[in-house]
Design a protein around this motif. Structure first.
Motif, PDB file in Angstrom:
ATOM      1  N   CYS A  41      70.494   5.494 118.588  1.00 37.34           N
ATOM      2  CA  CYS A  41      69.346   5.308 119.478  1.00 37.34           C
ATOM      3  C   CYS A  41      68.272   4.465 118.782  1.00 37.34           C
ATOM      4  O   CYS A  41      68.016   4.661 117.601  1.00 37.34           O
ATOM      5  CB  CYS A  41      68.746   6.654 119.845  1.00 37.34           C
ATOM      6  N   GLU A  42      67.690   3.570 119.531  1.00 33.69           N
ATOM      7  CA  GLU A  42      66.582   2.749 119.036  1.00 33.69           C
ATOM      8  C   GLU A  42      66.923   2.044 117.727  1.00 33.69           C
ATOM      9  O   GLU A  42      66.090   1.900 116.840  1.00 33.69           O
ATOM     10  CB  GLU A  42      65.324   3.605 118.867  1.00 33.69           C
ATOM     11  N   ALA A  43      68.178   1.614 117.607  1.00 32.80           N
ATOM     12  CA  ALA A  43      68.633   0.926 116.407  1.00 32.80           C
ATOM     13  C   ALA A  43      68.821  -0.550 116.713  1.00 32.80           C
ATOM     14  O   ALA A  43      69.116  -0.924 117.839  1.00 32.80           O
ATOM     15  CB  ALA A  43      69.949   1.525 115.919  1.00 32.80           C
ATOM     16  N   SER A  44      68.648  -1.362 115.714  1.00 29.12           N
ATOM     17  CA  SER A  44      68.814  -2.797 115.882  1.00 29.12           C
ATOM     18  C   SER A  44      70.087  -3.249 115.194  1.00 29.12           C
ATOM     19  O   SER A  44      70.390  -2.805 114.087  1.00 29.12           O
ATOM     20  CB  SER A  44      67.619  -3.527 115.266  1.00 29.12           C
ATOM     21  N   ASP A  45      70.826  -4.131 115.859  1.00 31.24           N
ATOM     22  CA  ASP A  45      72.030  -4.658 115.203  1.00 31.24           C
ATOM     23  C   ASP A  45      71.712  -5.893 114.380  1.00 31.24           C
ATOM     24  O   ASP A  45      72.574  -6.440 113.721  1.00 31.24           O
ATOM     25  CB  ASP A  45      73.131  -4.945 116.213  1.00 31.24           C
TER      26      ASP A  45
END
Length: 72
Positions: A41-45
């Motif tokens: 959740c709410e993570a950036s790739d």
């Protein structure tokens, strides 16, 4: 992975939000078959200066995305 092995977990589902979501993405990228599911959740790739490339292959992204309109 050491904690998961030490706890004797087999293919667990892991969940993380924000920075721990980023860790979940790394786990999915580095160990795609070790988990039953990963919720990031709410993570950036993409993070500027990241040493490991983000998931870009079909193998790593097919398990980490959810189609629009899915329920459950």
């Amino acid at each position: 992975m050491g904690l998961i092995r030490a706890a004797g977990l087999r293919r667990p589902v892991v969940l993380g939000a924000s920075m721990s979501g980023e860790i979940c993405l790394e786990l999915a990228l580095r160990h795609p078959d070790a988990f039953r599911g990963i919720v990031a959740c709410e993570a950036s790739d993409h993070i500027e200066g990241r040493k490991t490339p983000g998931p870009t292959t079909a193998r790593s992204t097919r398990r980490s995305s959810c189609p629009n309109g899915s329920r459950g």
